[in-house]
Every structure is written in structure tokens, then in C-alpha cells.
Design a protein around this motif. Structure first.
Motif, short mmCIF file in Angstrom:
data_model
loop_
_atom_site.label_atom_id
_atom_site.label_comp_id
_atom_site.label_asym_id
_atom_site.label_seq_id
_atom_site.Cartn_x
_atom_site.Cartn_y
_atom_site.Cartn_z
N GLY A 118 -24.40 1.94 -3.24
CA GLY A 118 -22.99 2.49 -3.63
C GLY A 118 -22.03 1.47 -3.76
N ILE A 119 -20.89 1.95 -4.05
CA ILE A 119 -19.84 0.73 -3.85
C ILE A 119 -19.21 0.56 -2.46
CG2 ILE A 119 -17.32 0.34 -4.79
CD1 ILE A 119 -18.23 1.64 -7.54
N HIS A 120 -19.10 -0.45 -2.04
CA HIS A 120 -18.64 -0.53 -0.55
C HIS A 120 -17.33 -0.78 -0.47
CE1 HIS A 120 -17.94 -2.88 3.18
NE2 HIS A 120 -18.80 -2.15 3.50
N HIS A 121 -16.63 -1.69 -1.38
CA HIS A 121 -15.37 -2.01 -1.39
C HIS A 121 -14.71 -2.21 -2.57
CE1 HIS A 121 -16.73 -6.17 -0.54
NE2 HIS A 121 -15.54 -6.33 -1.23
N ILE A 122 -13.29 -2.15 -2.52
CA ILE A 122 -12.74 -2.41 -3.78
C ILE A 122 -11.57 -3.72 -3.27
CG2 ILE A 122 -10.95 -1.98 -5.71
CD1 ILE A 122 -12.30 0.94 -5.74
N SER A 123 -11.28 -4.62 -3.69
CA SER A 123 -10.65 -5.78 -3.36
C SER A 123 -9.43 -5.92 -4.16
CB SER A 123 -11.46 -7.10 -3.03
OG SER A 123 -10.44 -7.91 -2.56
N ILE A 124 -8.31 -5.79 -3.80
CA ILE A 124 -7.08 -6.10 -4.62
C ILE A 124 -6.35 -7.26 -4.46
CG2 ILE A 124 -4.95 -4.94 -5.38
CD1 ILE A 124 -6.08 -2.13 -4.85
N ALA A 125 -5.92 -8.31 -5.09
CA ALA A 125 -5.37 -9.39 -4.73
C ALA A 125 -3.79 -8.98 -4.83
CB ALA A 125 -5.66 -10.43 -5.87
N MET A 126 -3.15 -9.40 -3.86
CA MET A 126 -1.65 -8.96 -3.66
C MET A 126 -0.88 -10.33 -3.95
SD MET A 126 -2.05 -5.58 -3.19
CE MET A 126 -0.43 -5.13 -3.22
N ASP A 127 0.41 -10.03 -4.72
CA ASP A 127 1.27 -11.04 -4.88
C ASP A 127 2.06 -11.34 -3.54
OD1 ASP A 127 0.92 -11.80 -7.60
OD2 ASP A 127 2.44 -9.83 -7.86
N ASP A 128 2.29 -10.38 -2.57
CA ASP A 128 2.80 -10.07 -1.30
C ASP A 128 2.12 -9.26 -0.53
OD1 ASP A 128 4.47 -9.56 0.99
OD2 ASP A 128 6.32 -9.95 -0.27
N LEU A 129 1.16 -9.96 0.66
CA LEU A 129 0.30 -9.28 1.31
C LEU A 129 0.94 -8.46 2.14
CD1 LEU A 129 -2.76 -9.40 1.61
CD2 LEU A 129 -2.49 -10.94 3.31
N GLU A 130 2.21 -8.52 2.86
CA GLU A 130 2.68 -7.70 3.63
C GLU A 130 3.46 -6.42 2.98
OE1 GLU A 130 2.38 -7.93 6.75
OE2 GLU A 130 1.41 -9.87 6.54
N GLU A 131 3.86 -6.69 1.82
CA GLU A 131 4.24 -5.50 0.66
C GLU A 131 3.43 -4.74 0.49
OE1 GLU A 131 7.54 -5.52 -2.40
OE2 GLU A 131 5.68 -6.56 -3.18
N GLY A 132 2.12 -5.13 0.18
CA GLY A 132 0.97 -4.39 -0.22
C GLY A 132 0.46 -3.62 1.20
N ARG A 133 0.53 -4.22 2.13
CA ARG A 133 0.25 -3.39 3.46
C ARG A 133 0.88 -2.28 3.91
NH1 ARG A 133 0.44 -5.88 9.84
NH2 ARG A 133 -1.44 -4.40 10.62
N ASP A 134 2.49 -2.67 3.66
CA ASP A 134 3.44 -1.50 3.90
C ASP A 134 3.19 -0.35 2.90
OD1 ASP A 134 4.58 -3.05 5.81
OD2 ASP A 134 6.42 -3.79 4.45
N PHE A 135 2.82 -0.61 1.52
CA PHE A 135 2.61 0.52 0.75
C PHE A 135 1.45 1.40 0.89
CE2 PHE A 135 0.51 1.80 -3.43
CZ PHE A 135 1.55 2.48 -3.87
N TYR A 136 0.32 0.57 1.32
CA TYR A 136 -0.96 1.07 1.42
C TYR A 136 -0.91 2.00 2.62
CZ TYR A 136 -2.57 -0.24 -3.15
OH TYR A 136 -2.92 -0.69 -4.46
N ALA A 137 -0.68 1.22 3.90
CA ALA A 137 -0.74 1.78 5.25
C ALA A 137 0.57 2.57 5.51
CB ALA A 137 -0.81 0.92 6.26
N GLY A 138 1.62 2.23 5.01
CA GLY A 138 2.79 2.86 5.24
C GLY A 138 3.26 4.23 4.39
N LEU A 139 3.22 3.95 2.95
CA LEU A 139 3.73 4.77 1.96
C LEU A 139 2.02 5.86 1.73
CD1 LEU A 139 5.83 6.12 0.05
CD2 LEU A 139 4.92 4.61 -1.62
N LEU A 140 1.03 5.43 1.50
CA LEU A 140 0.03 6.08 1.34
C LEU A 140 -0.89 6.74 2.39
CD1 LEU A 140 -1.55 4.43 -1.85
CD2 LEU A 140 -0.01 6.41 -1.76
N GLU A 141 -0.43 6.17 3.60
CA GLU A 141 -0.98 6.39 5.08
C GLU A 141 -2.45 6.01 5.21
OE1 GLU A 141 0.55 10.41 5.67
OE2 GLU A 141 2.24 9.65 6.31
N LEU A 142 -3.32 4.95 4.66
CA LEU A 142 -4.19 4.88 4.69
C LEU A 142 -4.53 4.30 6.18
CD1 LEU A 142 -5.37 3.11 1.18
CD2 LEU A 142 -5.38 5.35 1.79
N VAL A 143 -5.70 4.33 6.65
CA VAL A 143 -6.24 3.99 7.89
C VAL A 143 -6.70 2.68 7.95
CG1 VAL A 143 -7.71 4.52 9.86
CG2 VAL A 143 -7.00 6.32 8.61
N GLU A 144 -5.88 1.64 8.37
CA GLU A 144 -6.54 0.21 8.72
C GLU A 144 -7.51 0.24 9.67
OE1 GLU A 144 -4.27 -4.09 9.12
OE2 GLU A 144 -2.90 -2.34 9.22
#
Length: 126
Positions: A4-30
Motif C-alpha cells: 500500500g501507500i505508506h506516506h505522502i511527504s509534503i515539502a513546506m516553505d515554512d515548517l512551523e506554519e505547515g504544522r500549525d495548519f495540519y495539526a491545528g486547523l485540520l486537527e491531524l494526530v501528530e
């Protein structure tokens, strides 16, 4: 061939902004991330993981040459890596083959016909 597909990796311009978006706004489980040499964050989304990594810059920082670190890609899990590598190289496709001891995996990196980065990996004990 693959599990199967194990992961998708997204290269971020601003890593902390990306974390805030995915963990904060989208509420993904880190989830825990191994001590890799490049910065990033990992999230579990059902059966698939989402990896955020710092985008490789034009001056060469942020990535690890020949790997998916710092580049957007997806990763298949499992399969006979020797067979996959042989078929790709027979077709004239360049393959970066390496062992990542930090996560206990052998990894193949290559580009598809549209230059998208693809990873295939398997545990070292397979």
C-alpha cells in the motif's frame, strides 16, 4: 506487489506554519518521528502517514541529496526491492538505493515519467 501507500511527504516553505495548519486547523494526530537529520513532523491519517519536511532550498539547505527529504513525494511500502530496482534500471530509470538505519529501512528513490519523486521501501529484516 506493494502493501500500500505508506506516506505522502509534503515539502513546506515554512515548517512551523505547515504544522500549525495540519495539526491545528485540520486537527491531524501528530505521531513520533525518528531522529532524522532533517527537520519535520509526522501525522497519522487512517492507514497512511503524512510527513511534513522542510523544503530544499536553491542554496542546497533543507534536504538530503538523493532522498525524499525536502521534496514532495509519496512512498509505497513493501515489495521485492531487488526486483523493483532491476525493472526500473532495465527501463533506463536511475534509482537511488540506500539504507536508512534511523528508521530501519531500505529505500529506493526514483522519478516517474513526469519527474514526480517516488519512494519504495521495505524493513531491513525483510
Amino acid at each position: 506487489m506493494f502493501e500500500g501507500i505508506h506516506h505522502i511527504s509534503i515539502a513546506m516553505d515554512d515548517l512551523e506554519e505547515g504544522r500549525d495548519f495540519y495539526a491545528g486547523l485540520l486537527e491531524l494526530v501528530e505521531i513520533d518521528r525518528p531522529p532524522l537529520p532533517n527537520p519535520g513532523y509526522w501525522f497519522q491519517v487512517g492507514a497512511v502517514q503524512l510527513h511534513l519536511t522542510e523544503k530544499s532550498s536553491s542554496n542546497g539547505t533543507g534536504g538530503i541529496p538523493g532522498t525524499g527529504a525536502g521534496k514532495t513525494h509519496f512512498a509505497f511500502m513493501g515489495g521485492d526491492l531487488e526486483d523493483v530496482k532491476r525493472r526500473l534500471e532495465t527501463a533506463g530509470i536511475s534509482v537511488k538505493d540506500g539504507v536508512n538505519s534511523a528508521i530501519g529501512m531500505r529505500q529506493l528513490f526514483f522519478n516517474d515519467p513526469s519527474d514526480n519523486l517516488v519512494e519504495v521501501f521495505a524493513p531491513l529484516n525483510s
